[in-house]
Enzyme design. Structure first.
Site, mmCIF file in Angstrom:
data_model
loop_
_atom_site.group_PDB
_atom_site.id
_atom_site.type_symbol
_atom_site.label_atom_id
_atom_site.label_comp_id
_atom_site.label_asym_id
_atom_site.label_seq_id
_atom_site.Cartn_x
_atom_site.Cartn_y
_atom_site.Cartn_z
ATOM 1 N N SER A 139 0.749 -1.299 -0.162
ATOM 2 C CA SER A 139 -0.084 -0.002 -0.124
ATOM 3 C C SER A 139 0.905 1.352 0.054
ATOM 4 C CB SER A 139 -0.810 -0.012 1.142
ATOM 5 O OG SER A 139 -1.488 1.174 1.498
ATOM 6 N N TYR A 178 -2.077 0.543 10.395
ATOM 7 C CA TYR A 178 -1.734 0.049 9.405
ATOM 8 C C TYR A 178 -0.535 0.400 8.464
ATOM 9 C CZ TYR A 178 -3.783 -0.945 4.367
ATOM 10 O OH TYR A 178 -3.956 -1.446 3.133
HETATM 11 C C1 8X3 Z 1 -5.024 1.596 1.213
HETATM 12 C C2 8X3 Z 1 -4.502 2.961 1.073
HETATM 13 O O1 8X3 Z 1 -4.629 5.420 1.642
HETATM 14 O O2 8X3 Z 1 -6.439 3.826 2.842
HETATM 15 O O3 8X3 Z 1 -4.019 0.608 1.162
HETATM 16 O O4 8X3 Z 1 -3.848 3.840 3.362
HETATM 17 S S1 8X3 Z 1 -5.041 4.095 2.321
#
Ligand code: 8X3
Length: 273
Positions: free
Chosen positions: A151, A164
């Site tokens: 990502s 994340y």
């Molecule tokens: C998803 C991209 O911008 O939501 O992998 O982190 S974001």
């Protein structure tokens, strides 16, 4: 059924076989579909057996329901793959986000889940399949591939993204290190880092099923990426000449110039007059 243990050239399978994780929806499902259209045999892996069964029937992929955070499932799947054919490519798509909390409010259970699905399961499954990828490369005298779908969150932090960000950065580092470790072998390590992709489940799951909040993320954004856009790039990366390694492909919708810079409303050229 193909026997991967054979070395007799006459018995070698012709179709290349890819294992795609996270194949029950979103980018994983789109990748399974794309690779089938490109002539690959596909093993679709995910936890949700009923969704996989539908995909299996529709596109002619083989389905294997497994929880890649569970060592026993990984072992059983690796064993099944070894017995049923070559593994020419592994596409690690499984993963996800939980929560959008600031660091001070982060829920350790969310962080743990994100590390398990994005980092630990990716390491465990990739390690389990490396012997099969090596065997396929040797038997075919060709390359084999490992793809990591990470990502843009792996590249830059944003407020509310730390869990994340950290998990995806961890997954990305697996790709970086593995490419170094495999130097001298005919194994390509490819990272695809998408920005905003509008899928059925990613943001909805991240925001605990809050449909209105999930919709607001994409509100008035002209053409977020789709799962098919990402699958197209994966298809290209796997089809590129064998000596070409796409180390890292960062892809975003045109409306998203950076993680923090997202245009809402129609895109328009600022023409003079
Ligand atoms: C998803 C991209 O911008 O939501 O992998 O982190 S974001």
């Amino acid at each position: 059924m193909t026997d991967a243990t054979t070395t007799d050239a006459a018995d070698r399978p012709t179709a290349r076989r890819a294992v795609v994780t996270g194949a029950s929806s979103g980018i994983g499902e789109a990748t399974a579909r794309k690779l089938r259209t490109l002539g690959w045999d596909v093993v679709a892996v995910a936890r949700r057996a009923e969704r996989l069964a539908a995909l299996e029937n529709e596109i002619g992929a083989a389905a294997f329901a497994a929880d890649l955070t569970a060592a026993a499932d990984v072992e059983a799947l690796a064993q099944w793959l070894a017995e049923t054919g070559p593994v020419d490519a592994l596409v690690n798509v499984a993963g996800g986000a939980r929560g959008a909390d600031r660091v001070e409010d982060g829920d350790p259970d969310d962080w743990q889940w994100m590390f398990e699905v994005n980092v630990l399961a990716t390491q465990r499954f990739t390690a389990a399949l490396l012997p099969l990828l090596r065997r396929a490369a040797a038997d075919r005298a060709a390359h084999a591939d490992v793809v990591f779908v990470t990502s843009t969150a792996a590249q830059v932090a944003y407020a509310g993204g730390a869990g994340y960000n950290a998990a995806k950065a961890g997954q990305s580092m697996i790709a970086h290190a593995l490419r170094l470790e495999l130097n001298g072998e005919p194994l390509r390590v490819i990272e695809i880092a998408p920005g905003m992709v509008q899928t059925e489940e990613f943001t909805l799951n991240r925001l605990g099923g809050d449909r209105a909040a999930a919709d607001r993320v994409y509100e008035d954004v002209e053409a977020p990426l789709t799962a098919d856009d990402v699958a197209d790039v994966i298809g290209y990366a796997l089809s590129a000449p064998g000596h070409v390694n796409l180390d890292l492909v960062t892809m975003r919708p045109v409306a998203q110039s950076a993680q923090h810079l997202l245009a809402r409303g129609p895109l328009h050229a600022r023409t003079a007059g």
